[in-house]
Design a protein around this motif. Sequence first.
Motif, PDB file in Angstrom:
ATOM      1  N   THR A   1       0.714  -1.231   0.167  1.00  8.44           N
ATOM      2  CA  THR A   1       0.033  -0.017  -0.102  1.00  8.44           C
ATOM      3  C   THR A   1       0.874   1.347  -0.106  1.00  8.44           C
ATOM      4  O   THR A   1       1.985   1.363   0.221  1.00  8.44           O
ATOM      5  CB  THR A   1      -0.886  -0.089   1.370  1.00  8.44           C
TER       6      THR A   1
ATOM      7  N   TYR B   1      -1.950  -2.205  -3.842  1.00 10.17           N
ATOM      8  CA  TYR B   1      -1.291  -2.538  -5.021  1.00 10.17           C
ATOM      9  C   TYR B   1      -1.577  -4.210  -5.132  1.00 10.17           C
ATOM     10  O   TYR B   1      -1.364  -4.952  -4.223  1.00 10.17           O
ATOM     11  CB  TYR B   1       0.082  -2.191  -5.044  1.00 10.17           C
TER      12      TYR B   1
ATOM     13  N   ASN C   1      -5.227  -9.524  -6.354  1.00 10.13           N
ATOM     14  CA  ASN C   1      -5.629  -8.557  -7.499  1.00 10.13           C
ATOM     15  C   ASN C   1      -7.144  -8.486  -7.628  1.00 10.13           C
ATOM     16  O   ASN C   1      -7.920  -9.494  -6.822  1.00 10.13           O
ATOM     17  CB  ASN C   1      -4.856  -8.803  -8.832  1.00 10.13           C
TER      18      ASN C   1
ATOM     19  N   GLY D   1       5.191   1.853  -6.521  1.00  7.81           N
ATOM     20  CA  GLY D   1       3.968   1.650  -6.684  1.00  7.81           C
ATOM     21  C   GLY D   1       3.687   1.604  -8.050  1.00  7.81           C
ATOM     22  O   GLY D   1       2.769   0.908  -8.803  1.00  7.81           O
TER      23      GLY D   1
ATOM     24  N   PHE E   1       3.384  -1.736  -9.867  1.00  4.73           N
ATOM     25  CA  PHE E   1       2.292  -2.446  -9.679  1.00  4.73           C
ATOM     26  C   PHE E   1       1.064  -2.136 -10.351  1.00  4.73           C
ATOM     27  O   PHE E   1       0.770  -0.930 -10.421  1.00  4.73           O
ATOM     28  CB  PHE E   1       2.293  -2.739  -8.027  1.00  4.73           C
ATOM     29  N   SER E   2       0.244  -2.938 -10.410  1.00  4.72           N
ATOM     30  CA  SER E   2      -1.286  -2.764 -10.813  1.00  4.72           C
ATOM     31  C   SER E   2      -1.860  -2.291  -9.584  1.00  4.72           C
ATOM     32  O   SER E   2      -1.486  -2.646  -8.367  1.00  4.72           O
ATOM     33  CB  SER E   2      -2.323  -3.858 -11.406  1.00  4.72           C
ATOM     34  N   ILE E   3      -3.185  -1.512  -9.539  1.00  6.96           N
ATOM     35  CA  ILE E   3      -3.867  -1.109  -8.488  1.00  6.96           C
ATOM     36  C   ILE E   3      -5.108  -1.985  -8.186  1.00  6.96           C
ATOM     37  O   ILE E   3      -5.820  -2.235  -9.216  1.00  6.96           O
ATOM     38  CB  ILE E   3      -4.192   0.309  -8.598  1.00  6.96           C
TER      39      ILE E   3
ATOM     40  N   LYS F   1       4.497  -5.687 -13.444  1.00  7.74           N
ATOM     41  CA  LYS F   1       3.174  -6.045 -13.716  1.00  7.74           C
ATOM     42  C   LYS F   1       2.764  -7.382 -14.584  1.00  7.74           C
ATOM     43  O   LYS F   1       3.724  -7.744 -15.214  1.00  7.74           O
ATOM     44  CB  LYS F   1       2.274  -4.913 -14.487  1.00  7.74           C
TER      45      LYS F   1
END
Length: 388
Positions: A14, A22, A27, A55, A58-60, A276
């Motif tokens: 986070t 993240y 996911n 961050g 990474f994907s959110i 990612k």
Amino acid sequence: MKKVLFVHDGPIYTNHDKSIFYGVHYNDTLIERYAYFGNCVNFLMRSAVVSEKEGKNFSIIKHPAFSFIEVPNFKSIRAYFKKSEATAIIKKAVDEHDVIILRLPSAIGAIAFEYANSINKPVLIEKVACVYDALWNYDWRGKLIASQKMKKYQAILQKASHTIYVTDKFLQSRYPTKGKAIGCSDVIVNDLDVSILNKRILKIATLPKILTIGTVAAIDVPYKGQADVIQAIAILKKQNILFHYKIVGQGDATRLNKIIEQYHVADLVKIVGPLKQEQVFDFLDTIDLYIQPSKQEGLPRAVIEAMSRACPILGSDIAGIPELINKNSLFQAGNVSKIVEFLKQLNKITLEKWARENFLKAATFKTETLNIKREQFYKEFKQDYNLK
């Protein structure tokens, strides 16, 4: 409104004010899967803060059902005094949710199981790895408690009513259950067009002088085994046999960088860091050989992802890896000399054979196939607990 509690040690990554989470290990796809049981999915685990720069890799997590309940770290000796605080948070969360999903091994999950079981809450277990292998291959302290922890999780699985193992045989043999169970990987494999295999075969036919090897795994735990490959690269370098080695994964790279310097292979070994999900598949297409040198695993997702890109693969002979790849491409975990021998003997015929076999095997892990199997088990779980 049914509330689902997903329990694991984490950490979930986070930003500093915990306004962004993240999707590194967890996911939106995973949240959607658990939303089968309810439209609110709370994650109960530790958190770890990453910088704004980190961050971006990474994907959110954006799923509207997601929320987070933080548990303080109590696993280290210095933080052990926080266990009572953590236990109170865990019990409160279990009380407030209708369905409990535990990913084991997990210290938080073990506490949650015992409490949930005592008050007859519906508990679904995901068994993803062997705690004995993880501790035994971590350091000397791990060896002292490995057997004890293994017995603890064996006892939990004996009491579990419903379990999803990520392996077909390995974890089931070490952690048998008297309840209902299936073997079902949590990997996501969608694109299996034959053009992937054709491109790989062409790539093998036009191999460069220096082959590129790759590993995708956490870089801050010794039991993932990247150090063994680095040592093998160094041995071959002295024989004037060169390989590039690229290491993808999240975590502190300090330990591996020291090993790279120690063996004088900075010109051949590169730590790529985290990527990612979609970038991982692109990375796999650039390498000539995938290697999984782990000393602890469940059914390694990265191996299946490499199979889906028709990668030739070498792997250690532990956990679920022998369920995935040709027995002639396995080496004893930690056996550097065998890695060296494999790399010296690589040839186009063998690489193409492995590529074809792996791509064919990957079809058994197609997302739609696994989803049908998993959802049937979910349906049975709901029926057994009379969940509407």
